[in-house]
Design an enzyme around this catalytic site. Structure first.
Site, short mmCIF file in Angstrom:
data_model
loop_
_atom_site.label_atom_id
_atom_site.label_comp_id
_atom_site.label_asym_id
_atom_site.label_seq_id
_atom_site.Cartn_x
_atom_site.Cartn_y
_atom_site.Cartn_z
N GLU A 180 1.00 61.88 41.51
CA GLU A 180 -0.42 61.96 41.88
C GLU A 180 -0.68 61.36 43.27
OE1 GLU A 180 -1.21 60.22 37.93
OE2 GLU A 180 -3.11 61.27 38.04
N GLY A 183 5.20 62.45 28.59
CA GLY A 183 5.75 63.79 28.83
C GLY A 183 7.11 63.77 29.49
N HIS A 197 -7.61 64.02 35.42
CA HIS A 197 -6.18 64.15 35.76
C HIS A 197 -5.93 65.38 36.65
CE1 HIS A 197 -5.18 62.03 31.69
NE2 HIS A 197 -5.12 61.14 32.66
N ARG A 219 -7.40 56.42 22.45
CA ARG A 219 -8.60 57.25 22.34
C ARG A 219 -8.42 58.32 21.28
NH1 ARG A 219 -8.65 58.72 28.53
NH2 ARG A 219 -8.17 56.63 29.26
N ASP A 239 1.90 52.38 22.24
CA ASP A 239 3.02 52.65 23.14
C ASP A 239 4.04 53.57 22.46
OD1 ASP A 239 4.40 51.00 25.74
OD2 ASP A 239 5.71 52.15 24.43
N ASN A 250 -5.77 53.44 45.18
CA ASN A 250 -6.33 53.76 43.87
C ASN A 250 -6.98 52.48 43.34
OD1 ASN A 250 -6.84 54.42 41.23
ND2 ASN A 250 -4.78 55.15 40.76
N ARG A 259 -8.27 57.69 45.68
CA ARG A 259 -8.46 58.37 44.40
C ARG A 259 -9.87 58.06 43.90
NH1 ARG A 259 -6.99 56.67 38.45
NH2 ARG A 259 -7.64 58.60 37.45
#
Ligand code: ADP
Length: 381
Positions: free
Chosen positions: A365, A333, A180, A241, A283, A7, A91
């Site tokens: 992932e 999550g 994602h 964001r 965070d 990645n 990736r």
């Protein structure tokens, strides 16, 4: 069969080596600050303390060389020779409308990834660097590109078109792509396994909540809508964001603050979201702590973050006309039980009507990239 997953970011290369058939990972690591005098290499073998050292990595080629040297190192390596690696999975963030699944890399694929630099100017160039380096250093090994956008290519037109002049779609490919995808695909499949039902019979909403956050409606195993759009800025409120805003705000700020487009972009991508609202941190751990001691802005940031998730879930239940499971994944999550508790409480009527569950499933992932690579290599044989 050993698969190396790479990645590559603008100044870093993350890697993970899997033995796919045995379902174990052997080693992982990251080279950071590529191109800087302070470049470091952190390498970790399963269950052991990580090794961290300063390295000389002027470019992605050198960094990839260091990765292979470390993996084959006589003391801290995990393989004797790079010949033990059967293939490499890369990736790649943007595959445009061309790739709806992972593909074996050839010159045409490289040309397409290059073409999509205009859609992902920060992400596709380093991915190409990583691919070129790995192809040079492992010339006989098959290399596979796994795209963040691919899983969402099943979205119907009404979900991916913006109500903008059609010519911008034709001219720039301006549409929703979503990101994602590898994570949404992995956790949706895993949820189906947990529910013990075929993915083709399920309506699942997957919430990937990390520094970047996106949510997807996965119906009968395919993505039918997702919250990130033309870029990863749209949708949920994220670490830094803004997610969805009235687009007129952009022109208003540009005019009233006298900013240029670069500064505007910086506000939307780096100074907004949880950080912008709370003025504390991006965070989640720090925000949880700040809200506990009644920092009002931290609590508002958490409420906005949560409310936006709940609102999208509602929309996607309507999109799919039902729901079997809501999945929470990625750093936020997976580690904030209050999210699951709050959703179960607030959506109790809907959940019980459909017999739906809220599941927390750690994303993998890199594992998904390794699996795709493995499948493609075996198909080729
Ligand atoms: P990235 O998108 O960079 O991969 P991650 O998936 O690692 O991001 O998610 C980062 C987010 O997860 C941060 O907001 C961080 O605070 C949150 N997070 C990680 N661990 C915990 C934890 N133990 N408790 C609460 N939040 C956590």
């Amino acid at each position: 069969m050993l698969i190396l997953v790479i990645n590559a970011g603008s100044s870093s290369i993350k890697y993970k080596l899997y033995d796919v058939e045995k379902d174990v990972f052997l080693a992982e690591g990251i080279i950071e600050r590529i191109g800087d005098k302070q470049a470091t290499h952190t390498h970790k073998i399963d269950k052991q303390e990580p090794i961290k050292q300063k390295v000389q990595a002027d470019n992605h080629h050198q960094a990839t060389e260091l990765v292979l040297d470390m993996l084959t190192h006589s003391e801290v390596g995990v393989i004797k020779s790079i010949d033990e690696i059967s293939g490499v999975g890369h990736r790649v963030v943007h595959g445009g409308e061309e790739f709806n699944k992972s593909v074996l890399i050839n010159q045409d694929v490289i040309a397409s990834i290059t073409k999509f630099i205009k859609l992902a100017p920060l992400h596709n160039p380093p991915a190409l660097e990583g691919i070129k380096a790995a192809r040079k250093l492992l010339p006989d090994k098959p290399q596979v590109a796994v795209f963040d956008t691919a899983f969402h290519q099943t979205m119907p037109e009404e979900a991916f078109f913006y109500a903008l002049p059609y010519k911008f779609y034709k001219k720039y490919g301006m549409r929703r792509y979503g990101f994602h995808g590898t994570s949404h695909k992995y956790v949706a499949r895993k949820a189906a396994k947990i529910l013990n039902k075929p993915p083709e019979k399920l309506k699942i909403i997957t919430c990937h909540l990390g520094n970047g956050c996106s949510i997807a409606a996965v119906m009968n195993g395919s993505s039918v809508d997702t919250s990130m759009g033309f870029t990863p800025l749209e949708g949920l409120a994220m670490g830094t964001r803004c997610g969805d805003i009235d687009p007129a705000i952009v022109t208003f700020i540009l005019e009233n603050e006298g900013l240029n487009t670069y500064q505007m972009d910086n506000i939307l991508n780096k100074k907004s979201g949880l950080l912008g609202l709370s003025e504390v941190s991006n965070d989640m751990r720090e925000l949880n702590a700040a809200c506990k001691i009644k920092d009002g802005k931290a609590c508002i940031a958490l409420d906005v973050f949560y409310y936006r998730i709940k609102k999208y879930i509602g929309a996607y239940i309507a999109v799919m006309n039902g729901i079997d499971a809501i999945v929470l994944t990625a750093g936020i999550g997976e580690n904030n039980p209050w999210l699951k508790d709050r959703l179960e409480k607030d959506l109790s009527e809907i959940l019980s009507k459909f017999g739906a569950k809220v599941l927390v499933i750690p994303t993998k992932e890199e594992w998904m990239i390794a699996m795709d690579t493995y499948e493609i290599i075996n198909r080729k044989k």
